[in-house]
Design an enzyme around this catalytic site. Sequence first.
Site, PDB file in Angstrom:
ATOM      1  N   VAL A 192       0.823  -1.212   0.000  1.00 31.69           N
ATOM      2  CA  VAL A 192       0.000   0.000   0.000  1.00 31.69           C
ATOM      3  C   VAL A 192       0.859   1.264   0.000  1.00 31.69           C
ATOM      4  O   VAL A 192       0.652   2.171  -0.801  1.00 31.69           O
ATOM      5  CB  VAL A 192      -0.972  -0.008   1.211  1.00 31.69           C
ATOM      6  CG1 VAL A 192      -1.601   1.359   1.418  1.00 31.69           C
ATOM      7  CG2 VAL A 192      -2.056  -1.047   0.988  1.00 31.69           C
TER       8      VAL A 192
ATOM      9  N   LYS B  18      15.070  -2.765   2.727  1.00 30.30           N
ATOM     10  CA  LYS B  18      14.063  -2.378   1.733  1.00 30.30           C
ATOM     11  C   LYS B  18      14.422  -1.025   1.122  1.00 30.30           C
ATOM     12  O   LYS B  18      14.356  -0.836  -0.093  1.00 30.30           O
ATOM     13  CB  LYS B  18      12.703  -2.253   2.430  1.00 30.30           C
ATOM     14  CG  LYS B  18      11.679  -3.232   1.922  1.00 30.30           C
ATOM     15  CD  LYS B  18      10.343  -3.045   2.582  1.00 30.30           C
ATOM     16  CE  LYS B  18       9.562  -4.334   2.447  1.00 30.30           C
ATOM     17  NZ  LYS B  18       8.230  -4.275   3.009  1.00 30.30           N
TER      18      LYS B  18
ATOM     19  N   GLU C 201      -7.574   2.367   2.300  1.00 32.04           N
ATOM     20  CA  GLU C 201      -7.149   2.089   0.926  1.00 32.04           C
ATOM     21  C   GLU C 201      -7.902   0.866   0.393  1.00 32.04           C
ATOM     22  O   GLU C 201      -8.067  -0.113   1.101  1.00 32.04           O
ATOM     23  CB  GLU C 201      -5.633   1.853   0.899  1.00 32.04           C
ATOM     24  CG  GLU C 201      -5.069   1.625  -0.471  1.00 32.04           C
ATOM     25  CD  GLU C 201      -5.494   2.706  -1.465  1.00 32.04           C
ATOM     26  OE1 GLU C 201      -5.204   3.878  -1.235  1.00 32.04           O
ATOM     27  OE2 GLU C 201      -6.127   2.348  -2.482  1.00 32.04           O
ATOM     28  N   PHE C 202      -8.314   0.950  -0.869  1.00 32.33           N
ATOM     29  CA  PHE C 202      -9.100  -0.143  -1.467  1.00 32.33           C
ATOM     30  C   PHE C 202      -8.368  -0.817  -2.629  1.00 32.33           C
ATOM     31  O   PHE C 202      -8.956  -1.619  -3.339  1.00 32.33           O
ATOM     32  CB  PHE C 202     -10.451   0.384  -1.947  1.00 32.33           C
ATOM     33  CG  PHE C 202     -11.308   0.906  -0.821  1.00 32.33           C
ATOM     34  CD1 PHE C 202     -12.089   0.042  -0.067  1.00 32.33           C
ATOM     35  CD2 PHE C 202     -11.299   2.238  -0.489  1.00 32.33           C
ATOM     36  CE1 PHE C 202     -12.857   0.517   0.994  1.00 32.33           C
ATOM     37  CE2 PHE C 202     -12.067   2.729   0.566  1.00 32.33           C
ATOM     38  CZ  PHE C 202     -12.847   1.860   1.314  1.00 32.33           C
ATOM     39  N   LEU C 203      -7.078  -0.476  -2.842  1.00 32.67           N
ATOM     40  CA  LEU C 203      -6.388  -1.059  -3.994  1.00 32.67           C
ATOM     41  C   LEU C 203      -6.267  -2.578  -3.859  1.00 32.67           C
ATOM     42  O   LEU C 203      -6.271  -3.116  -2.749  1.00 32.67           O
ATOM     43  CB  LEU C 203      -5.007  -0.422  -4.181  1.00 32.67           C
ATOM     44  CG  LEU C 203      -3.948  -0.516  -3.065  1.00 32.67           C
ATOM     45  CD1 LEU C 203      -3.289  -1.883  -3.005  1.00 32.67           C
ATOM     46  CD2 LEU C 203      -2.894   0.542  -3.282  1.00 32.67           C
TER      47      LEU C 203
ATOM     48  N   LEU D  64     -18.032 -13.716  -7.790  1.00 32.72           N
ATOM     49  CA  LEU D  64     -18.917 -14.886  -7.757  1.00 32.72           C
ATOM     50  C   LEU D  64     -18.244 -16.088  -8.411  1.00 32.72           C
ATOM     51  O   LEU D  64     -18.926 -16.977  -8.904  1.00 32.72           O
ATOM     52  CB  LEU D  64     -20.238 -14.576  -8.481  1.00 32.72           C
ATOM     53  CG  LEU D  64     -21.327 -13.874  -7.666  1.00 32.72           C
ATOM     54  CD1 LEU D  64     -22.606 -13.774  -8.488  1.00 32.72           C
ATOM     55  CD2 LEU D  64     -21.625 -14.593  -6.348  1.00 32.72           C
TER      56      LEU D  64
ATOM     57  N   GLY E 260      -8.038 -15.755   0.238  1.00 30.81           N
ATOM     58  CA  GLY E 260      -6.804 -15.625   1.025  1.00 30.81           C
ATOM     59  C   GLY E 260      -6.292 -14.213   0.872  1.00 30.81           C
ATOM     60  O   GLY E 260      -7.081 -13.295   0.621  1.00 30.81           O
TER      61      GLY E 260
ATOM     62  N   CYS F 116      -5.615  -9.236   3.129  1.00 31.35           N
ATOM     63  CA  CYS F 116      -6.705  -8.398   3.657  1.00 31.35           C
ATOM     64  C   CYS F 116      -7.938  -9.162   4.112  1.00 31.35           C
ATOM     65  O   CYS F 116      -8.330  -9.046   5.280  1.00 31.35           O
ATOM     66  CB  CYS F 116      -7.101  -7.362   2.615  1.00 31.35           C
ATOM     67  SG  CYS F 116      -5.820  -6.121   2.352  1.00 31.35           S
TER      68      CYS F 116
ATOM     69  N   LYS G 288      -3.310 -14.980  -5.396  1.00 28.32           N
ATOM     70  CA  LYS G 288      -3.969 -14.691  -6.677  1.00 28.32           C
ATOM     71  C   LYS G 288      -2.886 -14.380  -7.706  1.00 28.32           C
ATOM     72  O   LYS G 288      -1.708 -14.229  -7.342  1.00 28.32           O
ATOM     73  CB  LYS G 288      -4.973 -13.552  -6.537  1.00 28.32           C
ATOM     74  CG  LYS G 288      -4.382 -12.197  -6.214  1.00 28.32           C
ATOM     75  CD  LYS G 288      -5.488 -11.159  -6.306  1.00 28.32           C
ATOM     76  CE  LYS G 288      -5.017  -9.801  -5.937  1.00 28.32           C
ATOM     77  NZ  LYS G 288      -6.048  -8.799  -6.041  1.00 28.32           N
TER      78      LYS G 288
HETATM   79  P1  NAD Z   1       3.153  -4.624   4.265  1.00 30.15           P
HETATM   80  O1  NAD Z   1       3.354  -5.571   5.364  1.00 30.15           O
HETATM   81  O2  NAD Z   1       3.393  -5.061   2.850  1.00 30.15           O
HETATM   82  O3  NAD Z   1       4.078  -3.327   4.495  1.00 30.15           O
HETATM   83  C1  NAD Z   1       4.172  -2.645   5.694  1.00 30.15           C
HETATM   84  C2  NAD Z   1       5.513  -1.908   5.719  1.00 30.15           C
HETATM   85  O4  NAD Z   1       5.533  -1.028   6.841  1.00 30.15           O
HETATM   86  C3  NAD Z   1       6.725  -2.818   5.860  1.00 30.15           C
HETATM   87  O5  NAD Z   1       7.667  -2.530   4.847  1.00 30.15           O
HETATM   88  C4  NAD Z   1       7.298  -2.471   7.252  1.00 30.15           C
HETATM   89  O6  NAD Z   1       8.687  -2.604   7.322  1.00 30.15           O
HETATM   90  C5  NAD Z   1       6.852  -1.033   7.392  1.00 30.15           C
HETATM   91  N1  NAD Z   1       6.759  -0.542   8.779  1.00 30.15           N
HETATM   92  C6  NAD Z   1       6.195  -1.143   9.854  1.00 30.15           C
HETATM   93  N2  NAD Z   1       6.274  -0.341  10.930  1.00 30.15           N
HETATM   94  C7  NAD Z   1       6.893   0.792  10.539  1.00 30.15           C
HETATM   95  C8  NAD Z   1       7.252   2.001  11.202  1.00 30.15           C
HETATM   96  N3  NAD Z   1       6.966   2.207  12.484  1.00 30.15           N
HETATM   97  N4  NAD Z   1       7.918   2.940  10.494  1.00 30.15           N
HETATM   98  C9  NAD Z   1       8.204   2.747   9.181  1.00 30.15           C
HETATM   99  N5  NAD Z   1       7.877   1.639   8.493  1.00 30.15           N
HETATM  100  C10 NAD Z   1       7.226   0.668   9.168  1.00 30.15           C
HETATM  101  O7  NAD Z   1       1.669  -4.061   4.423  1.00 30.15           O
HETATM  102  P2  NAD Z   1       0.596  -3.729   3.273  1.00 30.15           P
HETATM  103  O8  NAD Z   1       0.109  -4.965   2.626  1.00 30.15           O
HETATM  104  O9  NAD Z   1       1.121  -2.624   2.432  1.00 30.15           O
HETATM  105  O10 NAD Z   1      -0.604  -3.178   4.182  1.00 30.15           O
HETATM  106  C11 NAD Z   1      -0.511  -1.968   4.900  1.00 30.15           C
HETATM  107  C12 NAD Z   1      -1.892  -1.625   5.420  1.00 30.15           C
HETATM  108  O11 NAD Z   1      -2.790  -1.373   4.325  1.00 30.15           O
HETATM  109  C13 NAD Z   1      -2.545  -2.725   6.261  1.00 30.15           C
HETATM  110  O12 NAD Z   1      -3.283  -2.148   7.286  1.00 30.15           O
HETATM  111  C14 NAD Z   1      -3.470  -3.398   5.262  1.00 30.15           C
HETATM  112  O13 NAD Z   1      -4.568  -4.011   5.883  1.00 30.15           O
HETATM  113  C15 NAD Z   1      -3.922  -2.235   4.421  1.00 30.15           C
HETATM  114  N6  NAD Z   1      -4.317  -2.621   3.053  1.00 30.15           N
HETATM  115  C16 NAD Z   1      -3.578  -3.537   2.350  1.00 30.15           C
HETATM  116  C17 NAD Z   1      -3.943  -3.845   1.047  1.00 30.15           C
HETATM  117  C18 NAD Z   1      -3.157  -4.862   0.253  1.00 30.15           C
HETATM  118  O14 NAD Z   1      -3.650  -5.287  -0.792  1.00 30.15           O
HETATM  119  N7  NAD Z   1      -1.972  -5.269   0.683  1.00 30.15           N
HETATM  120  C19 NAD Z   1      -5.046  -3.226   0.461  1.00 30.15           C
HETATM  121  C20 NAD Z   1      -5.762  -2.271   1.181  1.00 30.15           C
HETATM  122  C21 NAD Z   1      -5.382  -1.982   2.482  1.00 30.15           C
END
Ligand code: NAD
Length: 439
Positions: free
Chosen positions: A11, A35, A151-153, A253, A260, A263, A324
């Site tokens: 995200v 990273k 976020e909805f991506l 559907l 899985g 999210c 996926k």
């Molecule tokens: P992710 O685990 O891929 O990435 C999180 C990142 O945050 C990691 O790189 C981690 O090192 C970093 N991080 C953690 N604590 C930190 C801090 N204190 N300071 C700086 N960096 C820090 O997570 P994601 O999949 O991108 O998801 C993030 C959020 O967005 C979650 O709440 C998730 O539910 C939501 N979300 C995810 C998606 C998706 O498709 N992945 C879609 C919509 C919403």
Amino acid sequence: MKLAVIGTGYVGLVSGTCFSELGYDVTCVDLDAKKIETLRAGHVPIYEPGLDLLIECNVSSGRLSFTTDLQEAVSQADAVFIAVGTPTRPDNGQADLTYIMRAAADIAPAMQGYTVVVVKSTVPVGVNRKICDVLRNANPAADFDIASNPEFLREGTAIEDFMTPDRVVVGVESERAGGFMAEVYRPLTDRGFPLLLTDLETAEMIKYASNAFLATKITFINEIAALCEKVGSDVTMVSKGMGMDKRIGGRFLNPGPGYGGSCFPKDTQALVRIGQESAVQQHIVEAVVRVNEQVKARMIANIKALCGGSFRDKTIAVFGVTFKPDTDDMREAPSLTILPALIGGGATIHVVDPLGQREGEHLLPGAHWYDDPYAAADGCDLVVILTEWSDFVSLDLKALAAVMAVPRMADLRNVYAPKDVENAGFEQYYGVGRGRAPV
Ligand code: NAD
């Protein structure tokens, strides 16, 4: 306008890059130094179609940069987007707020001038207000507002989803913050994409309710598919017939091996917990979580039946292990439940996945990895299609059947027509909910 984005996962990295593409000056921050080093060296630590080019373009235009120095990035930012993970706590199903609370504590002392702290991470109702308290207590003099901006991506189409959203949801407490956020998203609203402005608690609930609803739709058709397997109906036509009704719609559907990803599993579980804590039990979502586990068990039983009742001494090729296609994300992928059951039952597993090996190798001990589906299927007793990567939806079925010891297919994504599989020389075919199952 200067933006800081905390967290460079799926995200944060996509949002930060897209904001820079929209013209903002963006600094992406992560505490994972490796990273940031990777990103600075011009590589992308995750797979998301088109992201590498967009990053390269915006880095060279000077609008996008990466750092581990949160204080520096926040001190210069007008808006700080928090996009850190909120995974499920293993002890009780609640969202783990450790990362987000740490981020808030780190941001607080660094804010300078009016700053809007925007929570993009998915958080339970009430957490934005808690983050606001953390910021205020740690830095009482700071001039800031909080905004909830779920976020909805979707992984695999994340850039398109960000740049052409169905809606942008923003929850705020003050008119000032509302006006500021409307300005941030003006490049999108000017192009006709709607912004829904609401309060913090409503924005938080919109995210959970949306994900729970989509998970429910998938689970509903999976349960109908199970019934189809008993009574002899074809769920693919049932989905089609249902989806033609505009009130229902055809998306989400498609039956399969259960939802899985990063999210749906965690957000449905978190919503169940929010309901329990508020003494308003979410019966439907509780059932969805339970049925989704049963779907995976049903898939294992059907694969076992195709193997003649035992996995012992069987060699099975598995096509696709990511949750996926078009992502390298393995979080909560059905493969992580299904493959260990096959391996534990005595099967030898050959896996092929365009991007899943890097993560999958240590998550699926005992699996043997291949680059090519035909090589993976060579000498196998069964092929299981678990993820519908484009590499697996237009296979030469005759060539595939020819290399197998016993040509059988479990098509858990219903990508092939049963007749085509049969005509190619397969002895047995199982598609989800397509007439009577092998068990
Ligand atoms: P992710 O685990 O891929 O990435 C999180 C990142 O945050 C990691 O790189 C981690 O090192 C970093 N991080 C953690 N604590 C930190 C801090 N204190 N300071 C700086 N960096 C820090 O997570 P994601 O999949 O991108 O998801 C993030 C959020 O967005 C979650 O709440 C998730 O539910 C939501 N979300 C995810 C998606 C998706 O498709 N992945 C879609 C919509 C919403």
